[in-house]
Design a protein around this motif. Structure first.
Motif, PDB file in Angstrom:
ATOM      1  N   MET A 188       1.159  -1.416   0.156  1.00  0.00           N
ATOM      2  CA  MET A 188       0.582   0.046   0.292  1.00  0.00           C
ATOM      3  C   MET A 188       1.202   1.395   0.014  1.00  0.00           C
ATOM      4  O   MET A 188       0.669   2.408  -0.040  1.00  0.00           O
ATOM      5  CB  MET A 188      -1.159  -0.209   1.539  1.00  0.00           C
ATOM      6  N   ALA A 189       1.529   0.915   0.702  1.00  0.00           N
ATOM      7  CA  ALA A 189       2.646   2.345   0.626  1.00  0.00           C
ATOM      8  C   ALA A 189       3.333   2.482  -0.536  1.00  0.00           C
ATOM      9  O   ALA A 189       3.713   4.532  -1.731  1.00  0.00           O
ATOM     10  CB  ALA A 189       3.852   2.015   1.669  1.00  0.00           C
ATOM     11  N   ILE A 190       3.360   1.573  -1.466  1.00  0.00           N
ATOM     12  CA  ILE A 190       4.068   1.930  -3.395  1.00  0.00           C
ATOM     13  C   ILE A 190       3.239   3.125  -3.739  1.00  0.00           C
ATOM     14  O   ILE A 190       3.585   3.110  -4.414  1.00  0.00           O
ATOM     15  CB  ILE A 190       4.592   0.495  -3.500  1.00  0.00           C
ATOM     16  N   GLN A 191       2.093   2.041  -3.460  1.00  0.00           N
ATOM     17  CA  GLN A 191       0.538   2.426  -4.422  1.00  0.00           C
ATOM     18  C   GLN A 191       0.534   4.255  -3.835  1.00  0.00           C
ATOM     19  O   GLN A 191       0.315   4.849  -5.058  1.00  0.00           O
ATOM     20  CB  GLN A 191      -0.842   1.404  -3.646  1.00  0.00           C
ATOM     21  N   SER A 192       0.757   4.859  -3.125  1.00  0.00           N
ATOM     22  CA  SER A 192       0.452   6.230  -2.395  1.00  0.00           C
ATOM     23  C   SER A 192       0.987   6.510  -3.356  1.00  0.00           C
ATOM     24  O   SER A 192       1.622   7.930  -2.463  1.00  0.00           O
ATOM     25  CB  SER A 192       0.398   6.129  -0.627  1.00  0.00           C
ATOM     26  N   VAL A 193       3.031   6.412  -3.067  1.00  0.00           N
ATOM     27  CA  VAL A 193       3.689   7.161  -3.050  1.00  0.00           C
ATOM     28  C   VAL A 193       3.945   7.092  -4.698  1.00  0.00           C
ATOM     29  O   VAL A 193       3.453   8.163  -5.386  1.00  0.00           O
ATOM     30  CB  VAL A 193       4.668   6.303  -2.816  1.00  0.00           C
ATOM     31  N   GLY A 194       3.953   5.498  -5.969  1.00  0.00           N
ATOM     32  CA  GLY A 194       4.065   5.702  -7.238  1.00  0.00           C
ATOM     33  C   GLY A 194       5.445   6.215  -7.482  1.00  0.00           C
ATOM     34  O   GLY A 194       6.318   6.465  -7.121  1.00  0.00           O
ATOM     35  N   LEU A 195       4.945   6.354  -8.974  1.00  0.00           N
ATOM     36  CA  LEU A 195       6.576   6.510  -9.828  1.00  0.00           C
ATOM     37  C   LEU A 195       6.625   7.732 -10.603  1.00  0.00           C
ATOM     38  O   LEU A 195       5.134   7.601 -10.517  1.00  0.00           O
ATOM     39  CB  LEU A 195       7.386   5.205 -10.481  1.00  0.00           C
ATOM     40  N   ASP A 196       8.028   8.072 -10.824  1.00  0.00           N
ATOM     41  CA  ASP A 196       7.569   9.395 -11.244  1.00  0.00           C
ATOM     42  C   ASP A 196       7.871   9.143 -13.002  1.00  0.00           C
ATOM     43  O   ASP A 196       8.357   7.753 -12.888  1.00  0.00           O
ATOM     44  CB  ASP A 196       9.076  10.749 -10.933  1.00  0.00           C
ATOM     45  N   PRO A 197       7.535   9.909 -14.028  1.00  0.00           N
ATOM     46  CA  PRO A 197       7.052   9.379 -14.869  1.00  0.00           C
ATOM     47  C   PRO A 197       8.599   9.054 -15.613  1.00  0.00           C
ATOM     48  O   PRO A 197       8.279   7.971 -16.867  1.00  0.00           O
ATOM     49  CB  PRO A 197       7.038  10.763 -16.150  1.00  0.00           C
ATOM     50  N   VAL A 198       9.453  10.032 -15.570  1.00  0.00           N
ATOM     51  CA  VAL A 198      11.115   8.868 -16.027  1.00  0.00           C
ATOM     52  C   VAL A 198      11.078   7.168 -15.740  1.00  0.00           C
ATOM     53  O   VAL A 198      11.352   6.051 -16.654  1.00  0.00           O
ATOM     54  CB  VAL A 198      11.910   9.647 -15.674  1.00  0.00           C
ATOM     55  N   THR A 199      10.965   7.280 -14.404  1.00  0.00           N
ATOM     56  CA  THR A 199      10.853   5.928 -13.728  1.00  0.00           C
ATOM     57  C   THR A 199      10.139   4.973 -14.094  1.00  0.00           C
ATOM     58  O   THR A 199      10.270   3.782 -14.904  1.00  0.00           O
ATOM     59  CB  THR A 199      11.210   6.086 -12.040  1.00  0.00           C
ATOM     60  N   ALA A 200       8.229   5.435 -14.374  1.00  0.00           N
ATOM     61  CA  ALA A 200       8.126   4.280 -14.977  1.00  0.00           C
ATOM     62  C   ALA A 200       8.329   3.779 -16.727  1.00  0.00           C
ATOM     63  O   ALA A 200       7.729   3.009 -16.632  1.00  0.00           O
ATOM     64  CB  ALA A 200       6.314   5.440 -14.878  1.00  0.00           C
ATOM     65  N   PHE A 201       8.087   4.849 -17.014  1.00  0.00           N
ATOM     66  CA  PHE A 201       8.756   4.878 -18.252  1.00  0.00           C
ATOM     67  C   PHE A 201       9.744   3.286 -17.948  1.00  0.00           C
ATOM     68  O   PHE A 201       9.574   2.610 -19.392  1.00  0.00           O
ATOM     69  CB  PHE A 201       9.430   5.598 -19.417  1.00  0.00           C
ATOM     70  N   GLY A 202      10.659   4.015 -17.928  1.00  0.00           N
ATOM     71  CA  GLY A 202      12.034   2.583 -17.687  1.00  0.00           C
ATOM     72  C   GLY A 202      11.582   1.137 -17.009  1.00  0.00           C
ATOM     73  O   GLY A 202      12.488   0.663 -17.566  1.00  0.00           O
ATOM     74  N   LEU A 203      10.665   1.567 -16.361  1.00  0.00           N
ATOM     75  CA  LEU A 203      10.422   0.487 -15.882  1.00  0.00           C
ATOM     76  C   LEU A 203       9.652  -0.745 -16.832  1.00  0.00           C
ATOM     77  O   LEU A 203       9.732  -1.748 -17.275  1.00  0.00           O
ATOM     78  CB  LEU A 203       9.036   0.176 -15.181  1.00  0.00           C
ATOM     79  N   VAL A 204       8.334   0.238 -17.770  1.00  0.00           N
ATOM     80  CA  VAL A 204       8.016  -0.556 -18.555  1.00  0.00           C
ATOM     81  C   VAL A 204       8.830  -1.328 -19.719  1.00  0.00           C
ATOM     82  O   VAL A 204       8.726  -2.199 -20.870  1.00  0.00           O
ATOM     83  CB  VAL A 204       6.648   0.927 -19.890  1.00  0.00           C
ATOM     84  N   GLY A 205       9.933  -0.643 -20.261  1.00  0.00           N
ATOM     85  CA  GLY A 205      10.888  -0.571 -20.808  1.00  0.00           C
ATOM     86  C   GLY A 205      11.462  -1.947 -20.398  1.00  0.00           C
ATOM     87  O   GLY A 205      11.776  -3.149 -21.487  1.00  0.00           O
ATOM     88  N   VAL A 206      12.289  -2.017 -19.304  1.00  0.00           N
ATOM     89  CA  VAL A 206      13.259  -3.023 -18.363  1.00  0.00           C
ATOM     90  C   VAL A 206      11.654  -4.481 -18.754  1.00  0.00           C
ATOM     91  O   VAL A 206      12.419  -5.478 -18.899  1.00  0.00           O
ATOM     92  CB  VAL A 206      13.780  -2.634 -17.521  1.00  0.00           C
ATOM     93  N   CYS A 207      10.521  -4.336 -18.572  1.00  0.00           N
ATOM     94  CA  CYS A 207       9.683  -5.666 -18.364  1.00  0.00           C
ATOM     95  C   CYS A 207       8.968  -5.952 -19.611  1.00  0.00           C
ATOM     96  O   CYS A 207       9.091  -6.651 -19.605  1.00  0.00           O
ATOM     97  CB  CYS A 207       8.107  -4.790 -17.923  1.00  0.00           C
ATOM     98  N   GLY A 208       9.273  -5.086 -20.500  1.00  0.00           N
ATOM     99  CA  GLY A 208       8.697  -5.598 -21.979  1.00  0.00           C
ATOM    100  C   GLY A 208      10.119  -6.522 -22.994  1.00  0.00           C
ATOM    101  O   GLY A 208       9.214  -7.029 -22.925  1.00  0.00           O
ATOM    102  N   VAL A 209      10.573  -5.561 -22.588  1.00  0.00           N
ATOM    103  CA  VAL A 209      11.867  -6.278 -23.348  1.00  0.00           C
ATOM    104  C   VAL A 209      12.470  -7.100 -22.811  1.00  0.00           C
ATOM    105  O   VAL A 209      12.534  -8.187 -23.328  1.00  0.00           O
ATOM    106  CB  VAL A 209      12.900  -5.089 -23.722  1.00  0.00           C
ATOM    107  N   GLY A 210      12.782  -6.851 -21.611  1.00  0.00           N
ATOM    108  CA  GLY A 210      12.327  -8.293 -20.569  1.00  0.00           C
ATOM    109  C   GLY A 210      12.183  -9.330 -21.109  1.00  0.00           C
ATOM    110  O   GLY A 210      12.772 -10.565 -20.946  1.00  0.00           O
ATOM    111  N   ALA A 211      10.790  -9.166 -20.981  1.00  0.00           N
ATOM    112  CA  ALA A 211       9.294 -10.213 -20.972  1.00  0.00           C
ATOM    113  C   ALA A 211      10.086 -11.220 -22.721  1.00  0.00           C
ATOM    114  O   ALA A 211      10.187 -12.276 -22.518  1.00  0.00           O
ATOM    115  CB  ALA A 211       8.376  -9.812 -21.101  1.00  0.00           C
TER     116      ALA A 211
END
Length: 626
Positions: A1-24
């Motif tokens: 829940m703590a993670i959900q309330s804080v969230g990610l900044d857009p740059v980190t979010a885009f980095g996470l999307v790239g790592v998860c997508g290409v990594g998968a």
């Protein structure tokens, strides 16, 4: 829940999307699993499962436009693959699957949604239009792994590419009609606006495509700017068309890609590589964004009716659509059945369904919210089902290559003919191609499969089942042609699978080529003339099978003069050997080597018997020597 309330900044979010997508996608390649399954799993893991990433929270209003632009590029990539010269004898079947199959598929899908999934007629009509699509980004990798015959593969791939924008437009048509009926506006006026939008989108796509082709052909754009100009033109065409009629931009970019694909541009190789790289990145990103954006409430909507819906689509709606569409054609029944029971869905279905489901819900149609989850479960189910059954079904119907991945040899000569004869004795499929008819006389006399023509020409695309050959050897007497063939086919086969006979002057710094040109070397850098001379002196091939008792070290010790050419792994994978020191092999592997004449005159060393024992060897008969 703590993670959900804080969230990610857009740059980190885009980095996470790239790592998860290409990594998968990379992990799917390593494990030989359908990539879309792992991408969906990765999106659900970082999204609803853990709450680490929420697109609406972390990226906000950019999520929708990003997905729309990504889908536009993906559909442009599909249009860029529609080279009409390559359609061949699948042309009639593709026309039927588009002209008859699309509207019929819309009807059968709508019925499945109403009576199996329990959707209202309004939501079902919109979702049924989207379900026309069968996912080119999913079909292509499945076809590569299944190694299908050319015609059914072409039918499936072209149907997926052409029907993608048609499905999106069908959804637009149904959506506009639903809004008109709910608002009480004139249906005629709405349909007129729709026709104008579709016509404008088509004209914009044609104009953009011809504009790119004209400027590229006339040299008005420098080479280093062709990809950026193409990308900007694509975005401009999409935006202009979408401004006139929402989602019509998908039609515009597909038409644009189709025009460019058939313009016969000399720079098409670079453009195709761009679109392939862009598609991998965008497909990865879209799936992560869509899967992570699912809520637990939407997932909870998937009940027994969702399962009934998937079954009705796979076993009733899809087969009925295909079999009726292909009725009366000359296609064999086994090909019709194979196509009928193959219909994986992909990124466009999920993206467009989620978009229109949200808009229907905002318009007061509550079950529009169920479209997104239903799209996900249909994509997941069909990809898993076809990912694991496509190849067995193709083999069972006799439409897939049952043999091991073979060797494609470019260049007919005494060396390549004897190598092909030796490999055929070990049940490895071999094809020798050569643009010089005289060079194919010897392999044809030896009973080896041949193709007369340029392997890079259009005739080869229609006649050579390239997917049946996992390894390429460029071994003509022309070093420049060998380099051209290896360089051109490396992106398709993989650079690790493309090998080239050593160039005559490659050891001189003045003539050394960059590493990105040509194929990999073997036989310790021996040239065509050197290997030809060895064959003329009586050197012959021998295949040695390794075992627990007879290891590769034993082989090196007892065959000090042998020239290792390649090794065959226990599962049939072919690998040429760069040098004697690089020879490796586990029990069950086989080493293919050139041996001098005296090696066949002396008694075989202990444990190295001919045709039996711990190491079984096969030699080409002397009668077959030139």
């Amino acid at each position: 829940m703590a993670i959900q309330s804080v969230g990610l900044d857009p740059v980190t979010a885009f980095g996470l999307v790239g790592v998860c997508g290409v990594g998968a996608q990379w992990l799917a390649w390593r494990l030989r699993l359908p990539a879309i399954v792992l991408m969906l799993a990765a999106g659900l893991l970082v999204g609803p499962a853990t709450g680490i990433f929420d697109p609406a929270r972390d990226i906000g209003a950019l999520t929708g436009p990003l997905i729309s632009l990504a889908v536009a590029v993906i559909l442009f990539e599909g249009g860029l693959s529609l080279d009409l010269h390559r359609l061949g004898d699948a042309r009639g079947g593709v026309k039927r699957l588009v002209l008859i199959g699309a509207p019929l598929g819309w009807l059968t899908s709508t019925l499945a949604l109403v009576y199996a999934a329990g959707l209202s007629w309004e939501a079902a009509a919109v979702f049924g239009g989207i379900m026309i699509v069968t996912g080119p980004t999913v079909i292509a990798p499945l076809l590569r792994s299944a190694r299908l015959a050319r015609r059914p593969a072409q039918l499936l791939q072209w149907e997926a590419i052409v029907n993608d924008p048609i499905g999106a437009l069908a959804a637009v048509l149904a959506f506009e009609v639903v809004l008109v009926l709910r608002a009480g506006h004139s249906a005629g006026a709405a349909l007129a606006d729709l026709a104008v939008g579709i016509g404008a989108a088509t004209l914009i796509g044609i104009a953009a495509g011809y504009g790119i082709a004209y400027t590229f052909r006339r040299g008005r754009v420098p080479e280093f700017m062709k990809v950026p100009v193409l990308f900007v033109a694509l975005l401009a065409a999409f935006a202009a068309s979408d401004r006139l009629l929402h989602e019509s931009g998908l039609l515009a970019v597909t038409v644009m890609g189709l025009v460019i694909a058939n313009a016969d541009l000399p720079s098409m190789t670079e453009l195709r590589r761009f679109k392939e790289h862009a598609t991998v990145l965008l497909v990865s990103g879209v799936f992560i964004l869509l899967a992570a954006g699912l809520t637990t409430e939407q997932i909870a909507m998937l009940d027994w009716r969702a399962a009934l819906f998937v079954v009705s689509v796979v076993l009733l709606a899809r087969p009925l659509t295909v079999l009726v569409s292909l009725l009366g054609t000359k296609l064999p029944m086994k090909e019709r059945l194979f196509i009928a029971f193959t219909g994986p869905r992909g990124v466009v279905l999920v993206a467009v369904a989620g978009l229109f489901g949200q808009r229907l819900a905002e318009a007061g149609i509550e079950d529009g919210a169920r479209m997104g989850p239903l799209a996900f479960i249909l994509v997941l189910s069909t990809v898993v089902l076809h990912g694991f059954t496509l190849a067995p079904l193709g083999r069972w119907l006799g439409l897939a290559n049952k043999e091991k991945p073979g060797l494609l040899i470019v260049g007919g000569s005494r060396f390549t003919t004897q190598l092909a004869e030796t490999l055929q004795k070990t049940e490895v499929p071999v094809l020798i191609t050569d643009p010089n008819h005289a060079h194919l006389i010897r392999p044809r006399a030896a009973g080896i499969k041949t193709f007369y023509g340029d392997i890079l020409g259009e005739a080869a695309e229609d006649s050579v089942e390239l997917i049946a050959y996992g390894t390429l050897l460029a071994a003509t007497d022309n070093d420049a042609y060998n380099t051209l063939v290896a360089t051109d086919l490396a992106p398709e086969l993989g650079r690790d699978a493309v090998w080239q006979i050593a160039r005559a002057k490659d050891d001189r710094p003045r003539h050394t080529l960059p590493t990105q040109l040509g194929g990999r070397g073997f036989a310790n850098g021996r040239t065509f003339e050197t290997l030809k001379g060895l064959i003329g002196e009586g050197w012959r091939f021998r295949v040695t099978k390794l075992s627990e008792e007879y290891t590769v070290e034993d082989w090196k010790e007892k065959r000090p003069n042998a020239i290792p050419i390649m090794r065959i792994k226990p599962k049939g994978e072919l690998r040429f050997v760069p040098s004697r020191d690089a020879v490796k092999g586990e029990p069950g592997a086989r080493i293919v080597a050139l041996l001098p004449p005296d090696a066949f005159e002396d008694p075989a060393p202990a444990g190295d018997t001919l045709g039996a024992g711990p190491v079984a060897e096969l030699a080409v008969p002397k009668a077959n020597l030139p």
